[in-house]
Design an enzyme around this catalytic site. Structure first.
Site, PDB file in Angstrom:
ATOM      1  N   HIS A  78      53.391 -33.118 -77.867  1.00  0.00           N
ATOM      2  CA  HIS A  78      54.434 -32.649 -78.789  1.00  0.00           C
ATOM      3  C   HIS A  78      54.858 -31.219 -78.446  1.00  0.00           C
ATOM      4  O   HIS A  78      54.201 -30.258 -78.848  1.00  0.00           O
ATOM      5  CB  HIS A  78      53.919 -32.694 -80.231  1.00  0.00           C
ATOM      6  CG  HIS A  78      53.724 -34.072 -80.765  1.00  0.00           C
ATOM      7  ND1 HIS A  78      54.635 -34.689 -81.590  1.00  0.00           N
ATOM      8  CD2 HIS A  78      52.732 -34.965 -80.581  1.00  0.00           C
ATOM      9  CE1 HIS A  78      54.218 -35.901 -81.897  1.00  0.00           C
ATOM     10  NE2 HIS A  78      53.061 -36.090 -81.283  1.00  0.00           N
ATOM     11  N   CYS A 111      55.702 -38.415 -76.512  1.00  0.00           N
ATOM     12  CA  CYS A 111      54.665 -39.210 -77.149  1.00  0.00           C
ATOM     13  C   CYS A 111      54.954 -40.708 -76.997  1.00  0.00           C
ATOM     14  O   CYS A 111      54.863 -41.248 -75.902  1.00  0.00           O
ATOM     15  CB  CYS A 111      54.503 -38.783 -78.600  1.00  0.00           C
ATOM     16  SG  CYS A 111      52.873 -39.207 -79.287  1.00  0.00           S
ATOM     17  N   ASN A 156      49.044 -36.537 -80.526  1.00  0.00           N
ATOM     18  CA  ASN A 156      48.756 -37.568 -81.519  1.00  0.00           C
ATOM     19  C   ASN A 156      49.095 -38.913 -80.890  1.00  0.00           C
ATOM     20  O   ASN A 156      50.164 -39.458 -81.097  1.00  0.00           O
ATOM     21  CB  ASN A 156      49.576 -37.351 -82.800  1.00  0.00           C
ATOM     22  CG  ASN A 156      49.325 -38.447 -83.820  1.00  0.00           C
ATOM     23  OD1 ASN A 156      48.434 -39.269 -83.650  1.00  0.00           O
ATOM     24  ND2 ASN A 156      50.127 -38.465 -84.867  1.00  0.00           N
ATOM     25  N   GLY A 178      47.263 -42.806 -79.428  1.00  0.00           N
ATOM     26  CA  GLY A 178      46.136 -43.700 -79.208  1.00  0.00           C
ATOM     27  C   GLY A 178      46.346 -44.631 -78.034  1.00  0.00           C
ATOM     28  O   GLY A 178      45.455 -45.414 -77.695  1.00  0.00           O
ATOM     29  N   PHE A 179      47.548 -44.560 -77.413  1.00  0.00           N
ATOM     30  CA  PHE A 179      47.870 -45.373 -76.246  1.00  0.00           C
ATOM     31  C   PHE A 179      48.308 -44.448 -75.111  1.00  0.00           C
ATOM     32  O   PHE A 179      48.706 -43.308 -75.361  1.00  0.00           O
ATOM     33  CB  PHE A 179      48.989 -46.378 -76.564  1.00  0.00           C
ATOM     34  CG  PHE A 179      48.590 -47.427 -77.572  1.00  0.00           C
ATOM     35  CD1 PHE A 179      48.143 -48.675 -77.150  1.00  0.00           C
ATOM     36  CD2 PHE A 179      48.659 -47.166 -78.934  1.00  0.00           C
ATOM     37  CE1 PHE A 179      47.782 -49.645 -78.062  1.00  0.00           C
ATOM     38  CE2 PHE A 179      48.295 -48.123 -79.859  1.00  0.00           C
ATOM     39  CZ  PHE A 179      47.852 -49.372 -79.421  1.00  0.00           C
ATOM     40  N   GLU A 207      57.228 -29.547 -79.705  1.00  0.00           N
ATOM     41  CA  GLU A 207      57.650 -28.797 -80.899  1.00  0.00           C
ATOM     42  C   GLU A 207      56.459 -28.132 -81.587  1.00  0.00           C
ATOM     43  O   GLU A 207      56.592 -27.088 -82.206  1.00  0.00           O
ATOM     44  CB  GLU A 207      58.390 -29.716 -81.877  1.00  0.00           C
ATOM     45  CG  GLU A 207      57.524 -30.564 -82.786  1.00  0.00           C
ATOM     46  CD  GLU A 207      56.811 -31.685 -82.062  1.00  0.00           C
ATOM     47  OE1 GLU A 207      55.811 -32.198 -82.599  1.00  0.00           O
ATOM     48  OE2 GLU A 207      57.243 -32.055 -80.946  1.00  0.00           O
ATOM     49  N   GLY A 210      52.207 -47.065 -83.548  1.00  0.00           N
ATOM     50  CA  GLY A 210      52.195 -48.433 -83.072  1.00  0.00           C
ATOM     51  C   GLY A 210      51.878 -48.574 -81.594  1.00  0.00           C
ATOM     52  O   GLY A 210      51.630 -47.603 -80.877  1.00  0.00           O
ATOM     53  N   GLY A 232      56.108 -41.665 -82.376  1.00  0.00           N
ATOM     54  CA  GLY A 232      56.063 -42.715 -83.384  1.00  0.00           C
ATOM     55  C   GLY A 232      54.753 -43.475 -83.339  1.00  0.00           C
ATOM     56  O   GLY A 232      53.976 -43.357 -82.377  1.00  0.00           O
ATOM     57  N   GLN A 275      55.481 -43.367 -73.487  1.00  0.00           N
ATOM     58  CA  GLN A 275      54.940 -44.700 -73.221  1.00  0.00           C
ATOM     59  C   GLN A 275      56.060 -45.706 -72.984  1.00  0.00           C
ATOM     60  O   GLN A 275      55.958 -46.580 -72.107  1.00  0.00           O
ATOM     61  CB  GLN A 275      54.055 -45.127 -74.394  1.00  0.00           C
ATOM     62  CG  GLN A 275      52.840 -44.248 -74.601  1.00  0.00           C
ATOM     63  CD  GLN A 275      52.281 -44.333 -76.013  1.00  0.00           C
ATOM     64  OE1 GLN A 275      52.537 -45.300 -76.736  1.00  0.00           O
ATOM     65  NE2 GLN A 275      51.521 -43.330 -76.415  1.00  0.00           N
TER      66      GLN A 275
END
Length: 394
Positions: free
Chosen positions: A365, A273, A315, A317-318, A367, A247, A245, A277
């Site tokens: 990921h 993903c 994918n 960014g954190f 999948e 954010g 997801g 986190q």
């Protein structure tokens, strides 16, 4: 974040000269190109994806919500768009940047061009700019806010465009789960030998993930992101799964507290993903923002348990803060934990494994649609963990 567009049709523009568009970054960098997709204005965090294929899967990945995605592959749109490959119910990117959009579509499954679908869904894009230069700039300066201006907006004063970009929200501190999650629960029937009900918290789940879980015998209950622990318990789950997801994980405290309740109940857990986190934070670890993130289908990761190097799809960014070697105590009292997977490009934590409770996660990921299948075994590892946990409970 939502694009502002003006009605227009690609057929009406077929014989017109390309309309100008401009990409403006928050540090004042400007790139002038051609309008692509819908006309208007859009803002978001400008990031780059290194995948050479799979642009339809990229566009429909909910993890890209709030981001203007730049494709490093120079030629995009060759195979058009079809009804079989979307990863979710719509396109989620805030904007789109490509160098050379294909002028023709050449694939037997295609039923529309990429340009037509971008325009239909109101996605403001830009083409005909030096994407390599922008990528190198982001790698040096870090991901930053940007805006794409086309149509009448392309004529705005440069200072006004920059002011608007700098007014847009930063990605750090944003909770975007409510924008991408389902409103009501959905159920996908298990295939083969049934393992039991699986509670999937939809933080931006992809269809390929649901399909892979159902193929392992799980009755997949995709739940809205605002469910409670009692909602989860009500379906009598054999395990819980947290999806990918968009954010900042530090802004998702409710999801972290929910996960701690799941772990306290002794339910097996798997997260990918964003879910990785959130597991890290539930265990008591910190998270931080990467300079420019990992996005693409060509990222090498070491599975420390096997010594095998996997080519994986990313994918994010954190990332999670944790020691890469040995095991350590969970600051929140969940026993021993270890980093299970490590990114070989920059030594970023790419997976966690709890040693005293049935919980693990990966930052990428498994999948991988479209993408490599090296990590698909993780769904089998999850199924095996759940079956073993059920036997131990008897």
């Amino acid at each position: 974040m939502t694009p502002s567009t003006s009605p227009s049709t690609s057929s009406g523009r077929a014989h017109q000269l390309p309309e100008p568009a401009v990409l403006v970054l928050e540090d004042g960098t400007r790139h002038t190109g051609r309008a692509y997709g819908a006309r208007g204005t859009t803002f978001g965090e400008v990031v780059f994806s290194t995948g050479m294929s799979g642009y339809q899967e990229t566009l429909t990945d909910p993890s890209y919500a709030g981001q203007i995605v730049l494709q490093t592959a120079p030629h995009i749109g060759n195979t058009g768009m079809n009804d079989e490959d979307p990863e979710s119910r719509r396109i989620w990117v805030a904007g789109y940047i490509v160098r050379d959009p294909s002028r023709v579509v050449s694939n037997w499954r295609a039923n529309a061009s990429l340009d037509e679908i971008l325009e239909r869904d109101g996605i403001v894009g830009i083409s005909g700019i030096d994407t390599r230069s922008i990528t190198r700039h982001i790698r040096s300066a870090g991901s930053m806010r940007g805006g794409v201006f086309s149509g009448d907006a392309a004529k705005l004063d440069a200072e006004e465009q920059l002011r608007l970009v700098r007014q847009a929200p930063q990605m750090a501190g944003q909770n975007l789960s409510s924008q991408v999650s389902v409103d009501v629960a959905t159920v996908t029937t298990a295939m083969g030998e049934r393992v039991g009900n699986l509670a999937v918290l939809d933080l931006g789940v992809k269809q390929a993930t649901i399909d892979n879980l159902a193929a392992r015998g799980f009755e997949v209950h995709v739940l809205p992101q605002n469910v409670t622990i009692d909602d989860i318990r009500s379906i009598d789950p054999v395990a819980v799964f947290y999806s990918n997801g968009p954010g900042d994980p530090a802004a998702s405290g409710d999801h972290v507290e929910l996960l701690r309740s799941v772990l306290d109940d002794g339910l097996p857990f798997f997260g990918i993903c964003f879910g990785n986190q959130l597991l890290g934070r539930a265990l008591g670890l910190g998270t931080y923002k990467l300079p420019f993130g990992h996005r693409g289908i060509n990222q090498p990761v070491l599975d420390k348990s096997t010594g095998r190097v996997e080519i994986t799809a990313h994918n994010h960014g954190f990332a999670v803060e944790a020691p890469l070697e040995g095991s350590f105590d969970s600051p929140h009292g969940y026993g021993k934990v270890e980093v299970s997977h490590v990114g070989l490009n920059d030594n970023v934590v790419e997976g966690l494994r709890a040693l005293d409770i049935p919980a693990f996660s990966v930052q990428y990921h498994p999948e991988a649609a479209a993408g490599p299948h090296d990590a698909n075994y993780l769904f089998d590892r999850f199924r095996d963990m759940v079956i073993a946990s059920k036997k131990d409970a008897k």
